[in-house]
Design an enzyme around this catalytic site. Structure first.
Site, PDB file in Angstrom:
ATOM      1  N   LYS A   1      -2.387  -2.048  -3.283  1.00 29.83           N
ATOM      2  CA  LYS A   1      -3.455  -1.190  -2.740  1.00 29.83           C
ATOM      3  C   LYS A   1      -3.081   0.270  -3.001  1.00 29.83           C
ATOM      4  O   LYS A   1      -2.432   0.913  -2.168  1.00 29.83           O
ATOM      5  CB  LYS A   1      -3.617  -1.476  -1.243  1.00 29.83           C
ATOM      6  CG  LYS A   1      -4.646  -0.593  -0.546  1.00 29.83           C
ATOM      7  CD  LYS A   1      -5.082  -1.175   0.783  1.00 29.83           C
ATOM      8  CE  LYS A   1      -5.944  -0.199   1.550  1.00 29.83           C
ATOM      9  NZ  LYS A   1      -6.678  -0.808   2.648  1.00 29.83           N
TER      10      LYS A   1
ATOM     11  N   GLU B   1       0.832  -1.213   0.000  1.00 26.82           N
ATOM     12  CA  GLU B   1       0.000   0.000   0.000  1.00 26.82           C
ATOM     13  C   GLU B   1       0.866   1.263   0.000  1.00 26.82           C
ATOM     14  O   GLU B   1       1.233   1.774   1.063  1.00 26.82           O
ATOM     15  CB  GLU B   1      -0.935   0.025   1.209  1.00 26.82           C
ATOM     16  CG  GLU B   1      -1.845   1.262   1.197  1.00 26.82           C
ATOM     17  CD  GLU B   1      -2.803   1.361   2.382  1.00 26.82           C
ATOM     18  OE1 GLU B   1      -2.696   0.559   3.323  1.00 26.82           O
ATOM     19  OE2 GLU B   1      -3.652   2.259   2.352  1.00 26.82           O
TER      20      GLU B   1
END
Ligand code: 13P
Length: 335
Positions: free
Chosen positions: A216, A174
């Site tokens: 992500k 992420e």
């Protein structure tokens, strides 16, 4: 098919997405206090367990990201990871220990948590986790993100991902380029591209199996204080362009963060991405606020109202899953 790819598919295929319920105790305290509920271990568990036992878990949610406190909790002596996996949903765990000041670029952050990670991963695997999350955070301004922050966060993400795959789990990568600021969507596109390219350079260097990760990313949006108006179609086009140019084709699962977008906006943008997607990537959601906001508000008015809170959550998750298939329309929002 590799074990890691099987886990990825279980989490993100058929319109399923991820519930990010991994707020640290500090963040969760802010969320609960913002709706007038005291933050204590019982209240944090009660709200989260209300979501974990809702019917949307079976139909919409492929994975849940937990925080260290929650993965060790139980409800009526049933362990939380068991409650989650009994619906076919995969339990996951946030393993970074937060973003700290970056030396020599003190307005920027570097995410910590690599020391002792191999041992902590063994513990989490035993507790039932099959995927993990690590978030690098970047802000945009004239000077930022700096080369230093882009390189050091990419390096940490890659070292993390290699250790997670070694332990038999799928790492969520992420790299979040924040919405804060008055920059345009074009600047967000440029900075996000730089960040993603460096992350993949490092992931390749560390021999990470790209088919066994979930990316992500943030969507490409103008800064929250920018006056630029963009349509959902423009967001989708810029986001797809950025990801097509920066993400290797071996990656299959891409699950967006909501990053402070309103629930409906995050849903509409995901839907538009899927409507015009011509790539082989699977685009779904890994939302925290955009899945929980309305449910938390409802719950805070009467924390005994489990059914009512679950109805609100089920609706939101259903809308997101329709968007992950490109089948959402605005009039479905009216219940
Ligand atoms: P938001 O969807 O609220 O941005 O949270 C996602 C997340 O997991 C942030 O790390």
């Amino acid at each position: 098919m590799s074990e890691l790819k099987i886990i990825v598919n279980k989490i993100v295929s058929s319109g399923k997405g991820i519930l990010a319920a991994d707020e640290s105790t500090g963040t969760m305290t802010k969320r609960l206090e913002s709706v007038g509920v005291e933050s204590n271990p019982d209240n944090r568990l009660n709200f989260r367990n209300t979501l974990f036992t809702s019917s949307a878990m079976k139909t919409c949610i492929g994975g849940v990201i937990l925080y260290d406190e929650t993965i060790r909790q139980a409800n009526n002596s049933k362990k939380i990871p068991e409650i989650i996996s009994q619906n076919g949903t995969v339990p996951g765990i946030k393993v970074d220990t937060g973003a700290k000041t970056l030396a020599n670029s003190i307005e920027e952050k570097i995410t910590e948590g690599l020391d002792g990670l191999r041992e902590r991963l063994k513990d989490y695997y035993t507790l039932g986790a099959r995927f993990t999350k690590w978030r690098g955070v970047y802000s945009i301004s004239d000077k930022y993100p700096s080369k230093l922050s882009i390189l050091s966060n990419a390096h940490a993400l890659a070292r993390y991902a290699a250790l997670v795959q070694e332990s038999g789990m799928v790492p969520i990568i992420e790299p979040e380029v924040l919405m804060d600021g008055s920059h345009s969507a074009e600047v967000c596109y440029k900075k996000t591209s730089e960040v993603l390219k460096k992350c993949f350079d490092e992931l390749v260097l560390f021999k990470v199996d790209l088919a066994g990760i979930i990316l992500k990313p943030n969507m490409i949006l103008p800064g929250a204080n920018s006056h630029q108006k963009v349509t959902s179609k423009e967001v989708a086009e810029l986001t797809l362009k950025c990801l097509k140019e920066s993400v290797p084709s071996e990656v299959s699962g891409i699950a967006f963060l909501s990053g402070g977008q309103e629930e409906t906006q995050a849903t509409e943008n995901l839907n538009q991405i899927n409507k015009i997607n011509k790539t082989n990537f699977i685009f779904t959601y890994s939302y925290g606020r955009a899945l929980q906001q309305s449910a938390l508000k409802h719950w805070s008015k009467n924390i005994e109202d489990i059914i009512g809170t679950q109805e609100v959550f089920n609706h939101r998750a259903k809308m997101c899953t329709l968007a992950a298939k490109g089948e959402w329309t605005k009039n479905l929002e009216k219940k």
